[in-house]
Design an enzyme around this catalytic site. Sequence first.
Site, PDB file in Angstrom:
ATOM      1  N   ARG A   1     -10.159 -11.704   1.680  1.00  7.13           N
ATOM      2  CA  ARG A   1     -10.929 -12.807   1.102  1.00  7.13           C
ATOM      3  C   ARG A   1     -10.165 -14.124   1.218  1.00  7.13           C
ATOM      4  NH1 ARG A   1     -11.083  -9.557  -4.474  1.00  7.13           N
ATOM      5  NH2 ARG A   1     -10.881  -7.887  -2.952  1.00  7.13           N
TER       6      ARG A   1
ATOM      7  N   LYS B   1       0.847  -1.197   0.000  1.00  4.31           N
ATOM      8  CA  LYS B   1       0.000   0.000   0.000  1.00  4.31           C
ATOM      9  C   LYS B   1       0.880   1.245   0.000  1.00  4.31           C
ATOM     10  CE  LYS B   1      -4.003  -1.909   2.454  1.00  4.31           C
ATOM     11  NZ  LYS B   1      -4.986  -1.717   1.389  1.00  4.31           N
TER      12      LYS B   1
HETATM   13  N1  BES Z   1      -8.252  -3.848   4.141  1.00  3.90           N
HETATM   14  C1  BES Z   1      -8.394  -3.447   2.795  1.00  3.90           C
HETATM   15  C2  BES Z   1      -9.706  -2.736   2.513  1.00  3.90           C
HETATM   16  C3  BES Z   1      -9.934  -1.425   3.188  1.00  3.90           C
HETATM   17  C4  BES Z   1      -9.777  -0.256   2.495  1.00  3.90           C
HETATM   18  C5  BES Z   1     -10.399  -1.369   4.479  1.00  3.90           C
HETATM   19  C6  BES Z   1     -10.037   0.942   3.078  1.00  3.90           C
HETATM   20  C7  BES Z   1     -10.645  -0.156   5.087  1.00  3.90           C
HETATM   21  C8  BES Z   1     -10.472   0.999   4.372  1.00  3.90           C
HETATM   22  C9  BES Z   1      -8.321  -4.678   1.898  1.00  3.90           C
HETATM   23  O1  BES Z   1      -7.520  -5.698   2.355  1.00  3.90           O
HETATM   24  C10 BES Z   1      -7.729  -4.216   0.612  1.00  3.90           C
HETATM   25  O2  BES Z   1      -6.602  -3.828   0.607  1.00  3.90           O
HETATM   26  N2  BES Z   1      -8.535  -4.260  -0.449  1.00  3.90           N
HETATM   27  C11 BES Z   1      -8.110  -3.822  -1.718  1.00  3.90           C
HETATM   28  C12 BES Z   1      -8.555  -4.843  -2.727  1.00  3.90           C
HETATM   29  C13 BES Z   1      -7.929  -4.679  -4.070  1.00  3.90           C
HETATM   30  C14 BES Z   1      -6.476  -5.007  -4.016  1.00  3.90           C
HETATM   31  C15 BES Z   1      -8.651  -5.564  -5.035  1.00  3.90           C
HETATM   32  C16 BES Z   1      -8.755  -2.475  -1.996  1.00  3.90           C
HETATM   33  O3  BES Z   1      -9.890  -2.270  -1.603  1.00  3.90           O
HETATM   34  O4  BES Z   1      -8.093  -1.635  -2.592  1.00  3.90           O
HETATM   35 MN    MN Z   2      -5.497  -5.490   1.756  1.00  6.87          MN
END
Ligand code: BES
Ligand code: MN
Length: 487
Positions: A348, A274
């Site tokens: 997931r 991230k």
């Molecule tokens: N934990 C995140 C999702 C999230 C985003 C939670 C903002 C709280 C606030 C999740 O694990 C994630 O990183 N999801 C990605 C998925 C993508 C890589 C398909 C996302 O939402 O960007």
């Molecule tokens: Mn994630």
Amino acid sequence: MKITYSNASLKKIPQHLMVAFHFEDADTLSFSALKESQSNLIDTLVDNKTIKSDFGTVTPLIGHEGLPCSHVVVIGCGKVEGFKEAELIKTMASVTAAIKSSSAESLALCLDDLTTSNRDARWCAGKCTETILTGLYEYDTTKSVKADPSTLQEIHFITEESDLDQVILTGKAVAHGTNIARELGNLPANICDPAYLAEQAVNLADAYDEVEVDVLEEAELEAMGMGAFMAVSRGSEKAGKILVMKYNGGAADEKPHVLVGKGLTFDTGGYSLKPPAGMEEMKWDMLGAASVIGTMNTIAELKPKINVIGVVATAENMISGGATRPGDVVTCLNGKTVEIINTDAEGRLVLCDTLTYVERFEPKTVVDIATLTGAIVIGLGHHATGVYSNDEVLQQKLISAGQASWDRGWPMPLWDDYKDQLKSPYADMRNVGTRAGGSITAAVFLSEYAKNYKWAHLDIAGTGWSSAKEGASGRPVAMLTQYLLSQ
Ligand code: BES
Ligand code: MN
Ligand code: ZN
């Protein structure tokens, strides 16, 4: 906190602090009581606009002779018609602010004044109890200077309603569960790690005879064949775990309601790292788990005659020499293979193996709760939880429970049309689709593992928290409790 109620007049209640509600277009009992005791003073203060009725205004009346108590706070409520659930909750925030700024030990509040909204006194009693108690929560665990504890010992509702014991009890228990979830969420990831969450589950079982706990360690998960869970957990030095909390309130042969919480105590994204800005927010990636632990506390306190199993899948998504690479293919507990295109779609992966695992409980229903996607925050903002289900009745029950408890969700689709996005040339599925419909493809991925029971998925990435200042909300403890109690 002692919470009592009666239909005695304000004058007969020995309160230290009284809140009076003042509408633009109606006389409330509490405001009339003020006028009755000090009509000249109150009329003057209204005429010279010291006391206002505009929604959200707060007028403290301190040290005036002849008022029903030494500290009165008048809260403006606007017009009767516009005073609904959201206004009641904002008004309770003014009430908690008044409690915090006074040194009063008891508070009197005229509950019947608030039934002018579209809810009755019973609903208001529960919601006022809940929102005052959650409003008094303040995070200070990792500060060296602690917040002053509130001096308040008792809240007294003045109401003609005579049967409020149960709603008050429920309001209290929901507030306790909500505050537990908030505290776990607000703790930093160097304190609240998988072992810490396990400790909370063990403490719950120690506190209640009706609760048993089982902590599954990584070696066991690996041996069982949880390749997807392990693909996330193996990058961290901290061992991932699955926590199983069983609340036995129903008959031994009664099928349980199962809750499954995503408990990523930190999510760096892994090698699909991230960006640095805002990465600290990923300490909140365990809010699904926190809501399961909070709800199990609430249920243990209320002791309904049902069986509930709370399951937490907890791990840390980190980077190391052993961490998963994009393109790796893993085998899930159910034998299916997944090509991990993006290591940041880890929720997931820990959940899919856990969903397979809970089949053994022959569940009546399974509801998973997860901060799963940023996409749901774009879609529904911070107000509504995304509600997915493979069963329309279950989906509607959860949405109704959210409406009743004012912890609302909104229906999302699980159509096959979205499934194409998850096709992989190297495995049975890939773990991400395109950007389009990101919350839906995540839910569709999970649905592949939930075919053998009635299942719902709550994406709480938007509702579990809203900003660093607000912190964790404790949602959806209220919705889940309402759902379980209505069974
Ligand atoms: N934990 C995140 C999702 C999230 C985003 C939670 C903002 C709280 C606030 C999740 O694990 C994630 O990183 N999801 C990605 C998925 C993508 C890589 C398909 C996302 O939402 O960007
Ligand atoms: Mn994630
Ligand atoms: Zn995550």
